[in-house]
Design a protein around this motif. Structure first.
Motif: not given
Length: 368
Positions: A163-181
């Motif tokens: 988990v990279k960020e928890i925003q108002i409407f969504h959460t950003v996660i970084n996969t092990p190969d460094n893709k932002s989901i």
């Protein structure tokens, strides 16, 4: 004779009449007076426009400062990173909305009618963006219930990452190969989440296939020796391992304090650190006592066995399958997994064991 009552003019009628009177006033003016009147109007509007632009940039600067001060304050207070990103995002949106309404009011547009229009349109927009509002509510629930936080390694909605960020409407996660989901909070608040970082300890499982005919008891002894040699593996139970790690951390802190006291001129910092350490130790003792009392009330053992285990799992077609289980801290999971795989592959053949290949016996029948 019948007379019609005087009916007060409606606001719309007043605006129409005022517009007509303004046109009639312009018609009655000469060309020079009309040009002068228009020039005065343009000058007044330009003056308002300049003030509005200045207010916008000044407000933008103030919002940036408020954002920075809030960010630094929350970091210094060691506020949870999940709450920090959420609050900062909310502050930015609210302050920019207030700034835009203020600028519109300076330009001479009725803000009350604008706000009423915005409120009435908000109902329709809210119905159209019901999913977005659901994501907002999901973000609030995530911050309150805390199924995960920034830095946790989770699996949700078919994606796995940190988990990279928890925003108002969504959460950003970084996969092990460094893709932002980017995952909407609505689904995360109502769906299943596998949080690998929630628990401090995890069990690691291996399966080792050896040839038929190899001595299982000897293989079990050799594998157990490998497990007991590794410092990352829990030897008896988790509670004892926690105490051992605390003692190691305490020794390291004492060593750092000794080095600091030797080089420090003032003793205030050392006193403050000692007080914090005593407070932390007292809180940890209370938590340990509470866990012990809960275990006693639930008729559970105070210390659960977490020692390494080696057993015969399967009698497969081409090999005997040995299952190996060991407990370790969550942050050591993958390093321990790959390290022991390498040791199994290297050291077991050196002890006389072999890894079989798939085999098949074919019997040829001679024709009569």
């Amino acid at each position: 004779m019948f007379q019609t009552p005087n009916v007060p003019a409606l606001p719309a009628q007043e605006k129409i009449e005022s517009g007509k009177s303004a046109l009639e006033a312009l018609k009655g003016l000469s060309i020079d007076d009309a040009i002068s009147h228009m020039a005065n109007g343009i000058v007044q509007f330009s003056f308002k426009l300049v003030i509005a632009v200045l207010i916008f940039y000044i407000g933008k600067f103030i919002i940036k400062k408020i954002y920075g001060v809030t960010f630094s304050l929350m970091v210094k207070r060691k506020v949870d990173a999940s709450l920090t990103t959420f609050v900062l995002s909310l502050i930015r949106i609210v302050l920019f909305f207030i700034l835009i309404v203020t600028v519109i009011g300076i330009l001479g547009i009725e803000t009350s009618s604008f706000l009423a229009l915005f409120a009435s349109a908000g109902v329709a927009i809210g119905m159209a963006l019901s999913g977005t509002l659901q994501n907002f509510a999901g973000g609030v629930l995530i911050l309150l219930l805390k199924p995960y936080k920034v830095g946790d390694f989770i699996e949700a909605q078919g994606f796995t990452g940190s988990v990279k960020e928890i925003q108002i409407f969504h959460t950003v996660i970084n996969t092990p190969d460094n893709k932002s989901i980017i995952i909407p909070n609505g689904g995360l608040s109502t769906g299943s989440i596998n949080n690998y970082s929630k628990e401090e300890y995890r069990r690691v499982d291996w399966k080792v296939g050896l040839s038929y005919g190899d001595d299982f008891e000897k293989a079990k002894s050799v594998i157990m020796e490998m497990l007991l040699e590794d410092e990352a593996i829990v030897k008896t139970d988790i509670e004892t391992d926690i105490e051992i790690n605390k003692e190691r951390e305490k020794e390291n802190e004492n060593a750092l304090e000794a080095d600091h006291d030797a080089t420090s001129i003032s003793g205030k910092t050392g006193w403050w650190k000692r007080m914090k350490m005593r407070r932390r130790a007292h809180q940890q003792a209370l938590q340990d006592k509470l866990k012990e009392q809960m275990s006693i009330n639930e008729h559970l053992p105070v210390k659960r066995d977490a020692s390494p285990f080696v057993g015969l799992d399967q009698l497969a077609d081409s090999s005997i399958v040995i299952v190996v289980r060991a407990w370790t801290k969550s942050n050591n999971y993958w390093s321990l997994y790959y390290r022991m795989n390498e040791r199994f592959y290297k050291e077991l053949p050196e002890k006389g064991f072999s890894f079989p290949f798939p085999q098949m016996d074919v019997h040829m029948i001679k024709p009569i």
